[in-house]
Design an enzyme around this catalytic site. Structure first.
Site, mmCIF file in Angstrom:
data_model
loop_
_atom_site.group_PDB
_atom_site.id
_atom_site.type_symbol
_atom_site.label_atom_id
_atom_site.label_comp_id
_atom_site.label_asym_id
_atom_site.label_seq_id
_atom_site.Cartn_x
_atom_site.Cartn_y
_atom_site.Cartn_z
ATOM 1 N NE ARG A 126 -26.472 54.615 16.223
ATOM 2 C CZ ARG A 126 -26.800 53.997 17.349
ATOM 3 N NH1 ARG A 126 -26.645 54.629 18.507
ATOM 4 N NH2 ARG A 126 -27.293 52.780 17.335
ATOM 5 C CD GLU A 160 -18.349 55.883 18.119
ATOM 6 O OE1 GLU A 160 -17.933 54.710 18.251
ATOM 7 O OE2 GLU A 160 -19.509 56.229 18.428
ATOM 8 C CG HIS A 191 -21.038 54.385 20.938
ATOM 9 N ND1 HIS A 191 -21.082 54.521 19.580
ATOM 10 C CD2 HIS A 191 -22.308 54.076 21.304
ATOM 11 C CE1 HIS A 191 -22.311 54.286 19.133
ATOM 12 N NE2 HIS A 191 -23.076 54.019 20.174
#
Length: 198
Positions: free
Chosen positions: A127, A156, A173
């Site tokens: 993460r 992100e 991701h």
């Protein structure tokens, strides 16, 4: 050094132009390297299984060390360490695959990353927020470590200075973005909805 551009695109363009520039894409072998896993859940175990096929030395740390678990893992050729420092200093490839929580926030930072050697590679598949990206950027910029790759970021869909480095690879991701995994997720959602409706 790694290149952050799209290898697949470059390969395609060069092959179409009959350019066979193999030296530009030279990599490193996994065979007999040392891999360190920060976290040893289902993902860490799967990475260890693959690493064994390359005859890698496998080390890991977990949140709750016990001698019993260390002995059990040693039977599987995995060495459980007590200290993150030891894991980092031993690892050719350091893989972050632990949950994000209060104890792992900013866990990988300049204080411990500076103990990586110049040929080390850091990979974050956990993460964003576990690795201090500003510290990683500085180490990569100064070539203190060989390279890094990350599928996750603290923020992100925003530009990171890491993207400008030629020894960093970033992916958006996409860890679960396969046809099979998406189908499994869809089926799980359907099962949950059916249970809720009954």
């Amino acid at each position: 050094m790694w290149k952050s551009h799209n290898y697949e695109k470059v390969f395609s363009i060069e092959i179409e132009s009959n350019i066979w520039n193999k030296k530009n894409f030279q990599g490193i072998e996994l065979h007999e390297k040392t891999i360190g896993l920060v976290g040893f859940g289902s993902i860490g175990k799967e990475i260890a299984r693959i690493a064994k096929g390359y005859n890698m030395s496998i080390y890991c740390i977990v949140s709750n060390y016990s001698q019993k678990r260390a002995s059990e893992l040693l039977e599987e050729n995995v060495t459980l360490l007590k200290e993150l420092y030891d894991l980092i200093t031993l690892s050719d490839i350091l893989v972050i695959c632990c949950p994000y929580n209060d104890s792992t926030k900013n866990l990988i930072n300049l204080d411990n990353m500076k103990n990586m050697h110049s040929n080390s590679i850091l990979i974050n598949i956990a993460r964003g927020g576990i690795v201090v990206e500003e510290d990683l950027y500085q180490l990569l910029l100064d070539a203190k470590i060989y390279g890094a790759a990350s599928d996750v970021f603290r923020q992100e869909r925003k530009f990171s200075p890491l993207f400008s480095l030629n020894n960093f690879i970033g992916t958006p991701h996409i860890g679960a973005m396969t046809n099979e995994s998406q189908e499994k997720i869809a089926n799980l959602i359907i099962e949950l909805l059916e249970k809720e409706s009954n």
